[in-house]
Every structure is written in structure tokens, then in C-alpha cells.
Design a protein around this motif. Structure first.
Motif, PDB file in Angstrom:
ATOM      1  N   GLY A  42     -29.934  -2.659  28.313  1.00 45.00           N
ATOM      2  CA  GLY A  42     -29.475  -3.504  27.222  1.00 45.00           C
ATOM      3  C   GLY A  42     -28.462  -2.764  26.357  1.00 45.00           C
ATOM      4  O   GLY A  42     -27.528  -2.132  26.861  1.00 45.00           O
ATOM      5  N   PRO A  43     -28.637  -2.813  25.036  1.00 44.31           N
ATOM      6  CA  PRO A  43     -27.666  -2.163  24.154  1.00 44.31           C
ATOM      7  C   PRO A  43     -27.641  -0.643  24.308  1.00 44.31           C
ATOM      8  O   PRO A  43     -26.674   0.006  23.935  1.00 44.31           O
ATOM      9  N   TRP A  44     -28.693  -0.098  24.906  1.00 40.88           N
ATOM     10  CA  TRP A  44     -28.741   1.361  25.065  1.00 40.88           C
ATOM     11  C   TRP A  44     -27.797   1.846  26.154  1.00 40.88           C
ATOM     12  O   TRP A  44     -27.541   3.047  26.263  1.00 40.88           O
ATOM     13  N   TRP A  86     -26.856  -7.684  19.876  1.00 38.71           N
ATOM     14  CA  TRP A  86     -27.186  -7.892  21.292  1.00 38.71           C
ATOM     15  C   TRP A  86     -27.633  -9.326  21.606  1.00 38.71           C
ATOM     16  O   TRP A  86     -27.254  -9.892  22.630  1.00 38.71           O
ATOM     17  N   ASP A  87     -28.375  -9.937  20.757  1.00 42.63           N
ATOM     18  CA  ASP A  87     -28.876 -11.289  21.030  1.00 42.63           C
ATOM     19  C   ASP A  87     -27.928 -12.380  20.560  1.00 42.63           C
ATOM     20  O   ASP A  87     -28.219 -13.567  20.745  1.00 42.63           O
ATOM     21  N   SER A  88     -26.798 -12.012  19.978  1.00 44.38           N
ATOM     22  CA  SER A  88     -25.830 -13.006  19.511  1.00 44.38           C
ATOM     23  C   SER A  88     -25.064 -13.583  20.699  1.00 44.38           C
ATOM     24  O   SER A  88     -24.794 -12.903  21.692  1.00 44.38           O
ATOM     25  N   ALA A  89     -24.684 -14.852  20.569  1.00 50.42           N
ATOM     26  CA  ALA A  89     -23.985 -15.537  21.665  1.00 50.42           C
ATOM     27  C   ALA A  89     -22.577 -14.985  21.886  1.00 50.42           C
ATOM     28  O   ALA A  89     -22.066 -15.002  23.004  1.00 50.42           O
ATOM     29  N   PHE A  90     -21.941 -14.513  20.847  1.00 54.24           N
ATOM     30  CA  PHE A  90     -20.558 -14.041  20.982  1.00 54.24           C
ATOM     31  C   PHE A  90     -20.459 -12.621  21.556  1.00 54.24           C
ATOM     32  O   PHE A  90     -19.392 -12.204  21.975  1.00 54.24           O
ATOM     33  N   TRP A  91     -21.551 -11.893  21.619  1.00 56.57           N
ATOM     34  CA  TRP A  91     -21.517 -10.486  22.026  1.00 56.57           C
ATOM     35  C   TRP A  91     -21.652 -10.369  23.550  1.00 56.57           C
ATOM     36  O   TRP A  91     -22.545  -9.744  24.078  1.00 56.57           O
ATOM     37  N   ILE A 135     -20.668   5.326  21.529  1.00 53.58           N
ATOM     38  CA  ILE A 135     -21.845   5.360  20.654  1.00 53.58           C
ATOM     39  C   ILE A 135     -21.713   4.336  19.522  1.00 53.58           C
ATOM     40  O   ILE A 135     -22.681   3.675  19.145  1.00 53.58           O
ATOM     41  N   ILE A 136     -20.501   4.164  18.997  1.00 51.45           N
ATOM     42  CA  ILE A 136     -20.281   3.156  17.948  1.00 51.45           C
ATOM     43  C   ILE A 136     -20.538   1.751  18.498  1.00 51.45           C
ATOM     44  O   ILE A 136     -21.200   0.926  17.856  1.00 51.45           O
ATOM     45  N   VAL A 137     -20.031   1.474  19.700  1.00 49.72           N
ATOM     46  CA  VAL A 137     -20.276   0.162  20.311  1.00 49.72           C
ATOM     47  C   VAL A 137     -21.763   0.010  20.618  1.00 49.72           C
ATOM     48  O   VAL A 137     -22.326  -1.090  20.496  1.00 49.72           O
ATOM     49  N   SER A 156     -24.056  -2.893  19.340  1.00 52.90           N
ATOM     50  CA  SER A 156     -24.849  -3.669  20.307  1.00 52.90           C
ATOM     51  C   SER A 156     -26.300  -3.806  19.867  1.00 52.90           C
ATOM     52  O   SER A 156     -26.938  -4.825  20.143  1.00 52.90           O
ATOM     53  N   LEU A 157     -26.820  -2.787  19.212  1.00 51.25           N
ATOM     54  CA  LEU A 157     -28.182  -2.894  18.703  1.00 51.25           C
ATOM     55  C   LEU A 157     -28.299  -4.033  17.688  1.00 51.25           C
ATOM     56  O   LEU A 157     -29.321  -4.706  17.603  1.00 51.25           O
ATOM     57  N   VAL A 158     -27.221  -4.236  16.920  1.00 53.29           N
ATOM     58  CA  VAL A 158     -27.241  -5.284  15.897  1.00 53.29           C
ATOM     59  C   VAL A 158     -26.953  -6.652  16.501  1.00 53.29           C
ATOM     60  O   VAL A 158     -27.622  -7.641  16.187  1.00 53.29           O
TER      61      VAL A 158
END
Length: 152
Positions: A10-12, A51-56, A41-43, A47-49
Motif C-alpha cells: 500500500g502506501p508503504w 491512500w483511500d481517497s478516490a483521486f490518489w 519518502i515525501i510521496v 500516500s499515508l494521508v
């Protein structure tokens, strides 16, 4: 296989990519992968913030990574190479430039605009007006290994 790894992590996955790039910097010379690894690392943090958003989606993540890599690289280079600090030896690696202002005696006459002087333990090719041997000259400029002189 790589797709499964990204889905499982996932975001990791961005964190892992950033850390791999930082580790690669230790092996490869150049101090460039640091900035790209930092962008990863910034991305990863974004991604942690989001990750579940539709636009990401992965395309947006790739664009954010590319833009972040460029921005971090430019900022990092400005930070590292932008500070022109004053030094007590500004001509340390520019030996001929450090001779400007010195005076010497011609060892060979200047004919057709070229001659030789000796400063310290080195003979230097000089350019200037035609002058006889023994004339005192002052170094007024340097260009590579050639010094420009005028009568002192």
C-alpha cells in the motif's frame, strides 16, 4: 510480482522505494539519488494521508513523485552549492590567478608579445609589450598558464 508487492504494501511501497534509493546512494557516487529518495519518502507520507481517497490513483502518485523529485533536487542543490562562503585563500586551486599583482624580472625577452619570467620556483610564459631581459614587470592578469605583464 511487483504489482502484488505494491498492492500488499500500500502506501508503504513509496517508503520502501525511497529507502532503496537512499541505500543506492551509498553504493553509487554522485549525491543525486538522495533527492529522488527523499521525494519517494515525501510521496510515501502523502500516500499515508490520501491512500483511500478516490483521486490518489497511481498516475497522480507518479506525477506528484516526479514534481517532488524536481523540486527537492533544485532546493537541495541550492542549499548545498548556493552558499559562496568567503575564504582566506580564494586562489587556492588557481595558482596563476594568485600571481596577479606580483613583480618579477624577465628571464627571457618579450619578443612578438611572448617571453618568460621566474616566480618562486616556476617559469611562467608571459604576454605583453616587447621588453629586454632584466626588465622589471608586474603581472596584471592571468589566463590559464599565461600571465599578462606590463613594465613595473
Amino acid at each position: 510480482m511487483f504489482d502484488n508487492l505494491v498492492v500488499e504494501l500500500g502506501p508503504w511501497s513509496w517508503w520502501l522505494a525511497g529507502l532503496v534509493l537512499l541505500a543506492a546512494e551509498l553504493i553509487l557516487p554522485g549525491f543525486f539519488l538522495v533527492w529522488i529518495g527523499l521525494a519517494g519518502i515525501i510521496v510515501g507520507a502523502l500516500s499515508l494521508v490520501f491512500w483511500d481517497s478516490a483521486f490518489w490513483i497511481w498516475q497522480v502518485q507518479g506525477l506528484v513523485f516526479a514534481a517532488t523529485a524536481v523540486i527537492v533536487t533544485l532546493l537541495g542543490r541550492r542549499y548545498l552549492y548556493g552558499s559562496n562562503q568567503a575564504t582566506d585563500e580564494p586562489f587556492l586551486n588557481q595558482r596563476s590567478a594568485s600571481l596577479v599583482g606580483r613583480t618579477a624580472t624577465l628571464d627571457q625577452p618579450i619578443t612578438e608579445g611572448r617571453g618568460r619570467i621566474r616566480l618562486n620556483d616556476t617559469y611562467w610564459t608571459v604576454k605583453g609589450p616587447d621588453l629586454p631581459v632584466g626588465t622589471r614587470v608586474k603581472v596584471v592578469a592571468s589566463s590559464g598558464r599565461d600571465l599578462t605583464v606590463e613594465p613595473a
